[in-house]
Design a protein around this motif. Structure first.
Motif, mmCIF file in Angstrom:
data_model
loop_
_atom_site.group_PDB
_atom_site.id
_atom_site.type_symbol
_atom_site.label_atom_id
_atom_site.label_comp_id
_atom_site.label_asym_id
_atom_site.label_seq_id
_atom_site.Cartn_x
_atom_site.Cartn_y
_atom_site.Cartn_z
ATOM 1 N N ALA A 103 43.608 42.687 43.436
ATOM 2 C CA ALA A 103 43.974 41.520 44.258
ATOM 3 C C ALA A 103 44.026 40.252 43.421
ATOM 4 C CB ALA A 103 42.969 41.367 45.399
ATOM 5 N N LEU A 104 43.050 40.051 42.530
ATOM 6 C CA LEU A 104 43.028 38.841 41.705
ATOM 7 C C LEU A 104 44.182 38.826 40.711
ATOM 8 C CD1 LEU A 104 39.184 38.617 41.077
ATOM 9 C CD2 LEU A 104 40.565 36.996 42.390
ATOM 10 N N LEU A 105 44.516 39.981 40.166
ATOM 11 C CA LEU A 105 45.652 40.042 39.237
ATOM 12 C C LEU A 105 46.952 39.719 39.972
ATOM 13 C CD1 LEU A 105 44.743 43.184 37.089
ATOM 14 C CD2 LEU A 105 44.666 40.784 36.391
ATOM 15 N N LYS A 106 47.053 40.141 41.235
ATOM 16 C CA LYS A 106 48.248 39.807 42.016
ATOM 17 C C LYS A 106 48.320 38.318 42.317
ATOM 18 C CE LYS A 106 49.025 44.243 44.293
ATOM 19 N NZ LYS A 106 49.034 44.976 45.589
ATOM 20 N N MET A 107 47.172 37.637 42.278
ATOM 21 C CA MET A 107 47.153 36.179 42.456
ATOM 22 C C MET A 107 47.560 35.453 41.175
ATOM 23 S SD MET A 107 43.540 35.694 44.452
ATOM 24 C CE MET A 107 43.042 36.777 45.778
ATOM 25 N N ASP A 108 47.877 36.192 40.110
ATOM 26 C CA ASP A 108 48.246 35.650 38.803
ATOM 27 C C ASP A 108 47.055 35.060 38.052
ATOM 28 O OD1 ASP A 108 50.876 36.399 38.957
ATOM 29 O OD2 ASP A 108 51.585 34.498 39.752
ATOM 30 N N VAL A 109 45.856 35.523 38.369
ATOM 31 C CA VAL A 109 44.676 35.118 37.607
ATOM 32 C C VAL A 109 44.662 35.897 36.299
ATOM 33 C CG1 VAL A 109 42.157 34.977 37.595
ATOM 34 C CG2 VAL A 109 43.419 34.631 39.722
ATOM 35 N N ASP A 110 44.379 35.205 35.178
ATOM 36 C CA ASP A 110 44.356 35.860 33.876
ATOM 37 C C ASP A 110 43.351 37.007 33.867
ATOM 38 O OD1 ASP A 110 46.295 34.256 32.829
ATOM 39 O OD2 ASP A 110 44.925 32.903 31.786
ATOM 40 N N GLU A 111 43.673 38.054 33.121
ATOM 41 C CA GLU A 111 42.845 39.269 33.117
ATOM 42 C C GLU A 111 41.434 38.993 32.620
ATOM 43 O OE1 GLU A 111 43.179 43.941 31.637
ATOM 44 O OE2 GLU A 111 44.702 42.471 31.068
ATOM 45 N N ASN A 112 41.299 38.148 31.586
ATOM 46 C CA ASN A 112 39.951 37.868 31.074
ATOM 47 C C ASN A 112 39.110 37.118 32.096
ATOM 48 O OD1 ASN A 112 41.699 35.596 30.638
ATOM 49 N ND2 ASN A 112 40.138 34.688 29.343
ATOM 50 N N ILE A 113 39.740 36.270 32.905
ATOM 51 C CA ILE A 113 39.017 35.559 33.964
ATOM 52 C C ILE A 113 38.613 36.533 35.063
ATOM 53 C CG2 ILE A 113 39.153 33.714 35.670
ATOM 54 C CD1 ILE A 113 41.095 32.263 33.875
ATOM 55 N N VAL A 114 39.498 37.465 35.381
ATOM 56 C CA VAL A 114 39.181 38.476 36.398
ATOM 57 C C VAL A 114 37.961 39.280 35.983
ATOM 58 C CG1 VAL A 114 40.003 40.570 37.536
ATOM 59 C CG2 VAL A 114 41.546 38.628 37.235
ATOM 60 N N ASP A 115 37.931 39.710 34.712
ATOM 61 C CA ASP A 115 36.781 40.477 34.228
ATOM 62 C C ASP A 115 35.492 39.674 34.330
ATOM 63 O OD1 ASP A 115 38.453 42.588 33.664
ATOM 64 O OD2 ASP A 115 38.742 42.029 31.566
ATOM 65 N N LEU A 143 34.860 37.226 36.510
ATOM 66 C CA LEU A 143 34.494 37.055 37.912
ATOM 67 C C LEU A 143 33.874 38.308 38.505
ATOM 68 C CD1 LEU A 143 37.655 35.134 39.234
ATOM 69 C CD2 LEU A 143 35.422 34.164 38.690
ATOM 70 N N LEU A 144 34.302 39.480 38.019
ATOM 71 C CA LEU A 144 33.843 40.749 38.589
ATOM 72 C C LEU A 144 32.746 41.409 37.779
ATOM 73 C CD1 LEU A 144 37.301 42.301 39.583
ATOM 74 C CD2 LEU A 144 35.775 40.896 40.975
ATOM 75 N N SER A 145 32.234 40.712 36.770
ATOM 76 C CA SER A 145 31.285 41.344 35.845
ATOM 77 C C SER A 145 30.039 41.860 36.548
ATOM 78 C CB SER A 145 30.891 40.363 34.740
ATOM 79 O OG SER A 145 30.296 39.189 35.302
ATOM 80 N N ASP A 146 29.552 41.164 37.561
ATOM 81 C CA ASP A 146 28.340 41.608 38.254
ATOM 82 C C ASP A 146 28.582 41.802 39.743
ATOM 83 O OD1 ASP A 146 28.751 38.975 38.809
ATOM 84 O OD2 ASP A 146 26.660 38.354 38.590
ATOM 85 N N LEU A 147 29.834 42.084 40.114
ATOM 86 C CA LEU A 147 30.134 42.339 41.519
ATOM 87 C C LEU A 147 29.462 43.635 41.961
ATOM 88 C CD1 LEU A 147 31.706 41.528 44.066
ATOM 89 C CD2 LEU A 147 33.605 42.915 43.242
ATOM 90 N N GLY A 148 28.812 43.602 43.101
ATOM 91 C CA GLY A 148 28.153 44.789 43.615
ATOM 92 C C GLY A 148 26.722 44.938 43.166
ATOM 93 N N SER A 149 26.240 44.013 42.320
ATOM 94 C CA SER A 149 24.850 44.107 41.872
ATOM 95 C C SER A 149 23.880 43.770 42.988
ATOM 96 C CB SER A 149 24.618 43.167 40.681
ATOM 97 O OG SER A 149 24.876 41.818 41.050
#
Length: 425
Positions: A169-181, A183-189
């Motif tokens: 979803a974030l990549l479809k928003m045109d967010v850079d891949e390194n920023i996506v990584d 933002l999601l680094s600790d998702l679900g912790s």
């Protein structure tokens, strides 16, 4: 244990596939309605994702030092003296964690019909035909272990899917891949209640975006001179008119408009129309020296808004000429780099990089109403450390412009995004 997932249209189809793949002993452990991929997912019925599991009990065969023939003989001697089959003898085996292994009647060559009682064979069901030894696992322990393994597998799978879906979803928003990584680094912790994963993930990512933007928004005193620069066709003059109207009518500030006129035709007439409407002075300058004198003449004004002609980021001569005008301002100024959100990510990065030569201090994004993705806003702030001061989303003056803050940018990114649609498990 086997765990398998199916994406089907109806539950009947899932049951058929589960029986075909795992057999009738399999159990359904979860089912969720998920959207189809892509834009078509908003217009088609949701699919059903079903997860099934099959518990595979493991038999433990114990090799006895006693020969099978001796077991048979012992069983034969005992059978003549008993009317009922002997009760299983518990045999403690240290190698199996203190669990009980049961030695049942019957051995190598024993017949199944030997002295049945109440329809039960002499050899207990599940016993090894050669040694008569089987492992009996307590029912409640087995159930707890099964449930624990299933919950662990489903929870891990759900967490992985959560990250995958939000990444997409974030990549479809045109967010850079390194920023996506990042933002999601600790998702679900953080633990969450079943069914709340999508909402928790949405709030978590939103908080991460705000934290990522905040360093660029360190408070600095606003300058009196506001200069608007950028490529051609991004709406610099219209944006200037919106801010001039807000400052003049809403905040009752004394302002003046200045047009840097070097080669652009018609710009003066457009700016003069705005000046006449607001009842404010409009000046035109052709050289850096003239700009300096005009600023001195309007020393009594609260704000002076300077409009410049569009410059190509690839034209070094035009950028140097613009820099000479900016250097003629003998006081602090806010240099707004005006950009259109309809510009491709790669081109935006190139434009911002090249305009750094003139030391732009803030960014204004225009044409929000002409695009569906807003990741470029986050990319530019993260990559260059410049704050976005305003967001313009139409031609209306002065309504179609708003001040930008980290929270409003985070909300902009998720405009039209339903967390439940993004969550696919």
């Amino acid at each position: 244990m086997k765990i398998k997932r199916y994406v089907v249209r109806e539950m009947q189809e899932a049951i058929r596939l589960i029986k075909q793949d795992l057999g009738p002993e399999a159990v359904i452990v979860s089912s969720y309605r998920v959207p189809s991929k892509g834009l078509a997912g908003f217009f088609t019925p949701r699919l059903l994702e079903v997860t099934a599991a099959l518990d595979e009990p493991h038999e433990i065969n114990l090799r006895l030092k006693r020969a099978p023939a001796q077991l048979t003989a012992a069983a034969g001697n005992t059978a003549g003296r008993q009317t009922h089959p002997a009760a299983p003898l518990p045999l403690k085996q240290q190698g199996h964690g203190g669990r009980t292994l049961y030695l049942t009647g019957g051995g190598h060559g024993a017949k199944q019909q030997g002295n049945p009682v109440n329809g039960r064979p002499a050899v207990e069901p599940g016993a090894n035909a050669d040694t008569g030894v089987r492992f009996v696992q307590p029912g409640h322990e087995r159930g707890n272990l099964f449930e624990m393994i299933v919950n662990k597998e489903i929870g891990a799978s759900r967490g992985e899917d959560l990250v995958i879906n939000w990444r997409e979803a974030l990549l479809k928003m045109d967010v850079d891949e390194n920023i996506v990584d990042s933002l999601l680094s600790d998702l679900g912790s953080e633990s969450s209640q079943p069914g709340a994963e999508s909402e928790n993930a949405y709030l978590h990512i939103k908080r991460q975006i705000i934290r990522l933007l905040e360093p660029a928004y360190i408070q600095a005193p606003k300058a009196r001179v506001l200069t608007f620069v950028g490529p051609t066709g991004v709406g610099k003059t219209t944006t200037l008119a919106k801010l001039a109207t807000k400052l003049s009518l809403d905040e009752q500030k004394k302002i003046a408009l200045v047009a840097v006129q070097t080669y652009r035709l018609g710009a003066m007439e457009q700016l003069q129309v705005y000046g006449d409407f607001l009842g404010i002075p409009v000046e035109v300058v052709m050289t850096p020296a003239e700009l300096g004198r005009v600023l001195e003449n309007h020393a009594d004004k609260d704000y002076i808004l300077v409009d410049t002609a569009g410059r190509s980021a690839r034209n070094n001569g035009q950028l140097l000429e613009l820099k000479s005008f900016l250097n003629a301002v003998g006081e602090p100024q806010d240099i707004f780099l005006v950009l259109s959100l309809t510009t491709k990510n790669r081109d935006l990065n190139k434009i911002v990089y090249e305009f750094q030569r003139i030391k732009c201090s803030k960014i204004i994004f225009t044409k929000l109403d002409e695009t569906e993705t807003f990741g470029s806003v986050l990319n530019v702030v993260n990559n260059y450390g410049m704050p976005v001061a305003y967001l313009a989303d139409g031609q209306g003056i002065p309504d179609c412009i708003s001040e930008a803050k980290p929270r409003s940018i985070a909300e902009l990114l998720f405009r039209g995004v339903d967390p439940d649609e993004t969550m696919a498990t």
